[in-house]
Motif scaffolding. Structure first.
Motif, short mmCIF file in Angstrom:
data_model
loop_
_atom_site.label_atom_id
_atom_site.label_comp_id
_atom_site.label_asym_id
_atom_site.label_seq_id
_atom_site.Cartn_x
_atom_site.Cartn_y
_atom_site.Cartn_z
N UNK A 84 14.41 9.25 11.30
CA UNK A 84 12.99 9.60 11.15
C UNK A 84 12.54 10.59 12.20
N UNK A 85 13.34 10.76 13.27
CA UNK A 85 13.05 11.80 14.26
C UNK A 85 11.97 11.44 15.26
N UNK A 86 11.98 10.20 15.77
CA UNK A 86 11.00 9.79 16.78
C UNK A 86 11.33 10.40 18.14
N UNK A 87 10.35 10.41 19.03
CA UNK A 87 10.54 10.88 20.39
C UNK A 87 10.51 12.40 20.50
N UNK A 90 14.95 16.10 22.06
CA UNK A 90 15.43 17.19 22.92
C UNK A 90 16.64 17.91 22.35
N UNK A 91 17.45 17.19 21.57
CA UNK A 91 18.67 17.79 21.06
C UNK A 91 18.42 18.71 19.86
N UNK A 92 17.18 18.80 19.44
CA UNK A 92 16.84 19.80 18.42
C UNK A 92 16.94 21.21 19.02
N UNK A 93 16.78 21.30 20.34
CA UNK A 93 16.96 22.56 21.05
C UNK A 93 18.45 22.90 21.07
N UNK A 94 18.86 24.03 20.49
CA UNK A 94 20.29 24.36 20.42
C UNK A 94 20.98 24.39 21.77
N UNK A 95 20.26 24.74 22.84
CA UNK A 95 20.87 24.77 24.16
C UNK A 95 21.29 23.38 24.61
N UNK A 96 20.44 22.39 24.36
CA UNK A 96 20.76 21.02 24.76
C UNK A 96 21.85 20.42 23.87
N UNK A 97 21.75 20.70 22.58
CA UNK A 97 22.77 20.21 21.65
C UNK A 97 24.14 20.76 22.02
N UNK A 98 24.18 22.04 22.43
CA UNK A 98 25.47 22.66 22.79
C UNK A 98 26.07 22.00 24.01
N UNK A 117 32.15 14.55 14.71
CA UNK A 117 30.92 14.14 15.38
C UNK A 117 29.77 15.03 14.94
N UNK A 118 28.57 14.52 15.12
CA UNK A 118 27.36 15.30 14.84
C UNK A 118 26.35 15.03 15.94
N UNK A 119 25.75 16.11 16.44
CA UNK A 119 24.68 16.02 17.43
C UNK A 119 23.37 16.19 16.67
N UNK A 120 22.62 15.10 16.53
CA UNK A 120 21.35 15.09 15.82
C UNK A 120 20.21 15.29 16.83
N UNK A 190 20.73 13.99 4.98
CA UNK A 190 19.93 12.79 4.75
C UNK A 190 18.68 12.79 5.61
N UNK A 191 18.78 13.34 6.82
CA UNK A 191 17.63 13.40 7.73
C UNK A 191 16.77 14.65 7.49
N UNK A 192 17.14 15.44 6.48
CA UNK A 192 16.39 16.64 6.09
C UNK A 192 16.30 17.67 7.22
N UNK A 193 17.42 17.86 7.89
CA UNK A 193 17.47 18.84 8.96
C UNK A 193 17.86 20.21 8.41
N UNK A 194 17.36 21.23 9.06
CA UNK A 194 17.71 22.60 8.73
C UNK A 194 18.89 23.06 9.59
N UNK A 195 19.58 24.08 9.14
CA UNK A 195 20.64 24.68 9.95
C UNK A 195 20.04 25.11 11.29
N UNK A 196 20.73 24.78 12.37
CA UNK A 196 20.23 25.08 13.70
C UNK A 196 19.58 23.89 14.38
N UNK A 197 19.32 22.81 13.61
CA UNK A 197 18.72 21.60 14.18
C UNK A 197 19.75 20.52 14.47
N UNK A 198 21.02 20.81 14.24
CA UNK A 198 22.10 19.86 14.50
C UNK A 198 23.38 20.65 14.73
N UNK A 199 24.41 19.99 15.26
CA UNK A 199 25.73 20.59 15.42
C UNK A 199 26.77 19.61 14.88
#
Length: 210
Positions: A84-87, A90-98, A117-120, A190-199
């Protein structure tokens, strides 16, 4: 290191924090951990209260059926809440996810063999086979400690980044492994994320699973 499945005839190392953790030397695991602000406290308190009541009625050791019921009641619910994407996510930021992505890959082939693995935005799912010389809690602590240090350094912060505990499952057989690969692969959709919002990472083993 190829995938290694749960052996009911071998010794099981059981540990507890907020959650029960089962380990076997050199086994494969599906593990989830999350950011410290990823779920509201009120919801977590209710979740843990219900879980503790259920565990009192179902003392370990659990057979496969009881363990499956545990995950249906509690792990599946937690996964849905995280999606659901609470909080602050921070990992939506590509720099942090990387940072998380690179931290996981840094130990690939030495301390663990990554399968997928997946970084959500507010959590991480990792499927891997653990080097027999390492304990599960040591490996996860290393991943979390290093990624938290680097992300906080980028942010100019020193506060806690990750929730202390994590969720883990021993991989039971090839069918279970395949289901975990598919779950990780489909989680962003399933979480309806766009490209760039996960790795997403998939090893050749995972890529061979349709």
């Amino acid at each position: 290191m190829s995938p290694k499945f749960f052996n009911p005839w071998r010794e099981i190392d059981r540990t507890h924090n907020h959650l029960p953790h089962w380990q076997q030397e050199g086994a494969s695991y599906f593990v989830t951990w999350r950011l410290a602000d990823s779920l509201p406290k009120e919801r977590l308190d209710k979740h843990y209260h219900e879980r503790e009541q259920w565990i009192r009625l179902h003392p370990e050791p659990w057979d496969e059926q009881i363990e499956a019921e545990y995950h249906r009641r509690f792990s599946t619910r937690m996964d849905a809440w995280l999606d659901e994407g609470h909080g602050g996510c921070l990992l939506r930021d590509p720099r942090h996810a990387k940072v998380v992505f690179d931290t996981l890959l840094h130990f690939d082939g030495t301390r663990a063999a990554l399968i997928s693995f997946v970084v959500m935005p507010n959590h991480v799912h990792v499927l891997f086979t653990l080097n027999p010389e390492w304990k599960l809690e040591e490996m996860i602590h290393t991943w979390k400690r290093h990624s938290a240090h680097e992300i906080n350094r980028h942010r100019g912060d020193t506060g806690p980044l990750w929730m202390k505990d994590y969720f883990d499952r021993l991989i039971r057989d090839p069918a279970h492994l395949n289901n975990c690969v598919r779950y990780i692969r489909k989680n962003p959709t399933k979480a309806r994320l766009r490209v760039g919002e996960y790795l997403l990472y998939e090893s050749p083993v995972a890529q061979s699973i349709l």
